[in-house]
Scaffold this motif. Structure first.
Motif, PDB file in Angstrom:
ATOM      1  N   GLY A   1       0.610  -1.667   0.134  1.00 20.94           N
ATOM      2  CA  GLY A   1       0.252   0.016   0.453  1.00 20.94           C
ATOM      3  C   GLY A   1       0.947   1.229   0.056  1.00 20.94           C
ATOM      4  O   GLY A   1       2.186   1.190   0.078  1.00 20.94           O
ATOM      5  N   TYR A   2       0.418   2.648  -0.084  1.00 21.81           N
ATOM      6  CA  TYR A   2       1.253   4.177   0.095  1.00 21.81           C
ATOM      7  C   TYR A   2      -0.291   4.736   1.335  1.00 21.81           C
ATOM      8  O   TYR A   2      -1.625   4.201   0.612  1.00 21.81           O
ATOM      9  N   LEU A   3       1.277   6.170   0.830  1.00 16.63           N
ATOM     10  CA  LEU A   3       0.134   6.848   1.590  1.00 16.63           C
ATOM     11  C   LEU A   3       0.853   7.905   1.467  1.00 16.63           C
ATOM     12  O   LEU A   3       2.108   8.507   1.538  1.00 16.63           O
ATOM     13  N   ASN A   4      -0.019   9.047   0.655  1.00 18.21           N
ATOM     14  CA  ASN A   4       0.162  10.028   0.401  1.00 18.21           C
ATOM     15  C   ASN A   4      -0.805  11.300   1.239  1.00 18.21           C
ATOM     16  O   ASN A   4      -1.658  10.960   1.557  1.00 18.21           O
ATOM     17  N   VAL A   5       0.963  12.124   1.808  1.00 19.04           N
ATOM     18  CA  VAL A   5      -0.442  13.693   2.586  1.00 19.04           C
ATOM     19  C   VAL A   5       0.353  14.697   1.832  1.00 19.04           C
ATOM     20  O   VAL A   5       1.735  15.096   1.418  1.00 19.04           O
ATOM     21  N   ASP A   6      -0.599  15.626   1.553  1.00 24.62           N
ATOM     22  CA  ASP A   6       0.086  17.170   0.610  1.00 24.62           C
ATOM     23  C   ASP A   6      -0.345  18.252   1.397  1.00 24.62           C
ATOM     24  O   ASP A   6      -1.795  17.901   1.663  1.00 24.62           O
ATOM     25  N   TYR A   7       0.288  19.209   1.779  1.00 23.10           N
ATOM     26  CA  TYR A   7      -0.080  20.047   2.289  1.00 23.10           C
ATOM     27  C   TYR A   7       0.150  21.582   1.604  1.00 23.10           C
ATOM     28  O   TYR A   7       1.114  22.142   1.551  1.00 23.10           O
ATOM     29  N   GLN A   8      -0.876  21.978   1.651  1.00 24.80           N
ATOM     30  CA  GLN A   8      -0.348  23.529   0.729  1.00 24.80           C
ATOM     31  C   GLN A   8      -0.397  24.900   2.012  1.00 24.80           C
ATOM     32  O   GLN A   8      -1.048  24.794   2.420  1.00 24.80           O
ATOM     33  N   LEU A   9       0.810  25.301   1.685  1.00 23.83           N
ATOM     34  CA  LEU A   9       1.803  26.074   2.737  1.00 23.83           C
ATOM     35  C   LEU A   9       1.403  27.486   2.878  1.00 23.83           C
ATOM     36  O   LEU A   9       0.415  28.051   4.097  1.00 23.83           O
ATOM     37  N   ASN A  10       1.127  28.094   1.236  1.00 19.33           N
ATOM     38  CA  ASN A  10       0.873  29.128   0.946  1.00 19.33           C
ATOM     39  C   ASN A  10       0.086  29.432  -0.662  1.00 19.33           C
ATOM     40  O   ASN A  10       0.081  27.729  -1.307  1.00 19.33           O
ATOM     41  N   ASP A  11       0.267  30.200  -1.276  1.00 24.20           N
ATOM     42  CA  ASP A  11       0.092  30.229  -2.442  1.00 24.20           C
ATOM     43  C   ASP A  11       0.679  29.940  -3.540  1.00 24.20           C
ATOM     44  O   ASP A  11       0.889  29.215  -4.236  1.00 24.20           O
ATOM     45  N   ASN A  12       1.823  29.987  -3.038  1.00 23.08           N
ATOM     46  CA  ASN A  12       3.547  29.963  -3.345  1.00 23.08           C
ATOM     47  C   ASN A  12       3.573  28.501  -3.154  1.00 23.08           C
ATOM     48  O   ASN A  12       5.208  28.586  -4.228  1.00 23.08           O
ATOM     49  N   SER A  13       3.781  27.952  -2.208  1.00 25.22           N
ATOM     50  CA  SER A  13       4.441  26.542  -2.236  1.00 25.22           C
ATOM     51  C   SER A  13       3.250  25.714  -1.279  1.00 25.22           C
ATOM     52  O   SER A  13       2.623  25.753  -1.012  1.00 25.22           O
ATOM     53  N   SER A  14       4.473  24.260  -1.308  1.00 30.08           N
ATOM     54  CA  SER A  14       4.120  23.523  -1.028  1.00 30.08           C
ATOM     55  C   SER A  14       4.570  22.051  -0.465  1.00 30.08           C
ATOM     56  O   SER A  14       5.701  22.116  -0.615  1.00 30.08           O
TER      57      SER A  14
END
Length: 738
Positions: free
Chosen positions: A224-237
């Motif tokens: 399996g896999y786990l992906n976590v994605d967080y948008q820090l601000n409009d220009n970075s993640s």
């Protein structure tokens, strides 16, 4: 035993001709007007082919793997690996970022990814300097649909296959998004027994040996896999990806009946070879990604750091018994026990910066670093019951490798119709292999230090809205897999085995391709590839210590050239009721290699040569027929044919396969029945006859004819936005663990 199965099947390297041969790469994308084909679009952009499947019924209830097999220029002859137009391996990207899984994990990942989530598929046949791929690798970039609403959705898949043995698989995928946070995951499991039957016949004017029987390889997988994605601000993640795969293969068996004929002594002897193997492997990887947009034109910085931990533990016994012509087992004559663990630890890091200018100029620069350590503590114990003697040959092989890379590319649209891209990649490799208890002084320390500058060029000219022509040149290196470097044997019988080779060096590959596209439906591809120090397997056969032996040696084997031409079509007919993908191609191979010495033992054999040329013909087509007006019933018909061709081990006989799929859509459910290799024609036959009188013939039955039942249920909010998939710094290292 897995390596033996992979090695002798020869499908990964040779049978892939069902796909043609090519590669191209990135340039300023200049879209040509699309030809709509009832919700399916196929077009040529400057550096890639694009297959739009957004709302296609082919995607309904399908998997990413199944959809890729129906993509132009992509196919699979073994339902495990994907190939791009020729002998190219396919590196899988998601939304422009590579997946970070080993080969088995990637197969399960694609077979559990719902095809309904896919917007389009991009096929890059010749990747540019910014891509960290090896030799003949191509790229398949899966673009996922981008949806706007928050929430949770998922997909449940169950399947059952009946070939020689029954196989089952199940998987569940979940995807959640809330504001700036996205989480996706998958858990899947499968169980199967892979069966192959072999006939291996070799010899010369003085005698011959024939071995025949089955190999059974049970497998249980959990991953399996786990992906976590967080948008820090409009220009970075910031994003984190974790992948895990566990495989258990206990009680893999070889059961061979051997007939040895000595024409000089006019006698025939019979024996039985019985082998058993237990193996388990664990593959865990983690990747941290940071992306920063630096201006409004799309310039950005991308940073990755990754760690890979691979563990494989394998033990086997190989027993030889005297026998009579009726295969009655008598006294044991030889027993061999082996332990072959493999441990791989890798740390990788990449940095890429793309700068875009208002005058349609794009400059890309970047670098990468890979550090890999492998540990292979092999045990080999043999006991000869005829002489009451034992032999122990332990081999503790340690391998340390550092790879440094840097690249620069320039892309420019010189006019509304003409664009180009030029780049170069520099790679420095430093490695050292040590066998701390090797009997051969040469194996105590093997050091390598080499570097290459790898240029790249791509040009694209849109003649008008219906005609497009492009050209690309690429140079690459092909490093050996880590298992190829570990100097151990994998036994078929005690005198018939594969032998890895720590002296194998990287090969150089130079490719060029010319592509013509008409009305985004028809294409012609001409290509040429030159491989120097080609890494392959060479059969050495001769009498050593009074016994005729066959050793399949991993080594560099001269040069190889391929010339190819492919004519293809992707189009719909009858108001979209029929969608057809058709390719027909011809390929000419020129081989030039010779070998007469085992590089590890120094034993001399009669010269093995392959200076032969061959021309092969291939056809591949996939068709999808809508059976009712409500678009709930569909029939798929797929077919490929590969003419006989010359490979390193001899002449590979012709192959073909006819497959059918019947699919029913019902609300959120999809039911399908697949009939694979309906005519039972995927039977492999390799023949080799040398001028010195040696011959070596192999036939293999993989039992590819069977039926597969699949049930899929989609639940939750289907408008969920997909998690941003991230690049992996260690992807080329994972490819080498296969």
């Amino acid at each position: 035993m897995k390596k033996l199965i992979v090695t002798l099947s020869l499908l990964s390297g040779f049978v892939a001709f069902a796909q043609g041969n090519q590669k191209t790469d990135s340039v300023k994308v200049q879209k040509i007007e699309e030809v709509v084909m009832t919700k399916k679009v196929f077009k040529k952009e400057s550096d890639r082919f694009v297959y739009d499947v957004a709302a296609s019924p082919v995607a309904k209830g399908n998997t990413a793997f199944g959809l890729l097999k129906e993509t132009p220029l992509v196919s699979s002859t073994d339902d495990k690996t994907l190939k791009i137009a020729g002998k190219s391996n396919a590196v899988i990207y998601i939304n422009g970022r590579v997946t970070q899984m080993d080969a088995d994990g990637l197969e399960q990942f694609l077979k559990n990814m719902p095809a309904e989530n896919i917007q389009k598929i991009e096929v890059i046949t010749m990747p540019g300097s910014e891509f960290k791929v090896e030799s003949t690798d191509g790229i398949i970039n899966i673009i996922l649909k981008r949806k706007t609403t928050d929430g949770l959705n998922g997909n449940l898949r169950l399947s059952n296959e009946q070939y020689y043995y029954n196989a089952t698989a199940a998987g569940v995928s979940l995807n959640y998004r809330k504001d700036k946070l996205g989480i996706s995951g998958n858990v899947n499991t499968s169980e199967n027994i892979e069966r192959k039957e072999y006939v291996v016949n070799n010899g010369n004017q003085k005698g011959s040996t024939r071995s025949e029987g089955p190999i059974n390889d049970p497998n249980k997988n959990l991953g399996g896999y786990l992906n976590v994605d967080y948008q820090l601000n409009d220009n970075s993640s910031l994003a984190l990806t974790y992948n895990s795969r566990a495989n258990r293969s206990y009680d893999s068996t070889i059961d061979f009946f051997n007939t040895t004929i000595d024409l000089v002594k006019d006698e025939t002897k019979y024996s039985l070879t019985k082998s058993s193997e237990n193996a388990r492997s664990y593959n865990n990887s983690i990747n941290l990604n940071y992306e920063l947009k630096t201006d409004s034109l799309g310039s950005k910085l991308n940073l990755n750091a990754a760690a890979l931990l691979y563990r494989r533990f394998q033990s086997s016994t190989n027993s030889t018994f005297a026998s009579d012509i009726n295969r009655n087992q008598m006294s044991q004559t030889l027993g061999i026990m082996q332990n072959q663990p493999q441990i791989i630890n890798n740390f990788s890091a990449t940095a890429d910066y793309i700068k875009k200018f208002k005058n349609d100029l794009k400059i890309s620069v970047g670098g990468n670093f890979n550090k890999t350590k492998t540990d292979n503590d092999t045990k080999y114990d043999a006991f000869d019951f005829r002489t009451d003697t034992s032999v122990q040959m332990p081999n503790h092989f340690l391998y340390d490798e550092n790879i440094y890379g840097a690249y620069v590319t320039l892309e420019k649209s010189l006019s509304p119709k003409f664009s180009g891209k030029i780049g170069a990649r520099y790679e420095l490799t430093q490695s050292e292999g040590n066998s701390d208890n090797a009997q051969d002084e040469r194996l105590r320390s093997i050091k390598r230090n080499y570097n290459e500058i790898l240029p790249y060029l791509s040009l694209n000219y849109a003649i008008n809205e219906n005609n497009n022509i492009s050209y690309a040149f690429s140079s690459r290196m092909k490093r050996p897999s880590f298992w190829e470097l570990n100097p151990v044997k994998t036994l078929l019988t005690d005198v018939n085995y594969t032998q890895n080779n720590p002296f194998v060096k990287a090969s150089s590959v130079y490719k060029q391709e010319l592509t013509y596209m008409y009305k985004n439906s028809y294409f012609l591809i001409l290509n040429h590839a030159l491989v120097k120090d080609n890494i392959t397997e060479v059969p050495l056969q001769g009498v050593i210590d009074g016994v005729n032996q066959v050793r399949y040696i991993r080594t560099n084997f001269g040069t190889n050239q391929e010339f190819g031409a492919m004519l293809g079509m992707q189009k719909s007919f009858f108001k979209g009721y029929l969608s057809s993908n058709f390719n027909v191609g011809i390929q000419h191979n020129r081989n030039n290699g010779s070998l007469n010495q085992d590089p590890l033992t120094g034993d001399l054999f009669p010269l093995y040569e392959n200076r032969r040329n061959s021309t092969s013909f291939t056809i591949q087509t996939s068709n999808n027929l809508q059976l009712d007006k409500k678009k709930t019933w569909f029939l798929g018909v797929n077919y490929f044919y590969i003419d006989k061709q010359t490979i390193e081990l001899g002449e590979l006989g012709k192959l073909m396969s006819l497959d059918f799929t019947v699919k029913k859509l019902w609300n959120n459910w999809t039911f399908s029945v697949d009939l694979d290799d309906f005519l039972n024609t995927q039977l492999i036959s390799i023949t080799d006859n040398q001028e010195n009188g040696n011959f070596n013939n192999i036939t293999q039955n993989r039992f590819t004819r069977g039926v597969k039942l699949t049930m899929v249920y989609n639940f939750g909010n289907q408008k969920v936005k997909k998690v941003r998939d991230i690049d992996s710094a260690d992807k080329e290292i994972k490819n080498r663990t296969r």
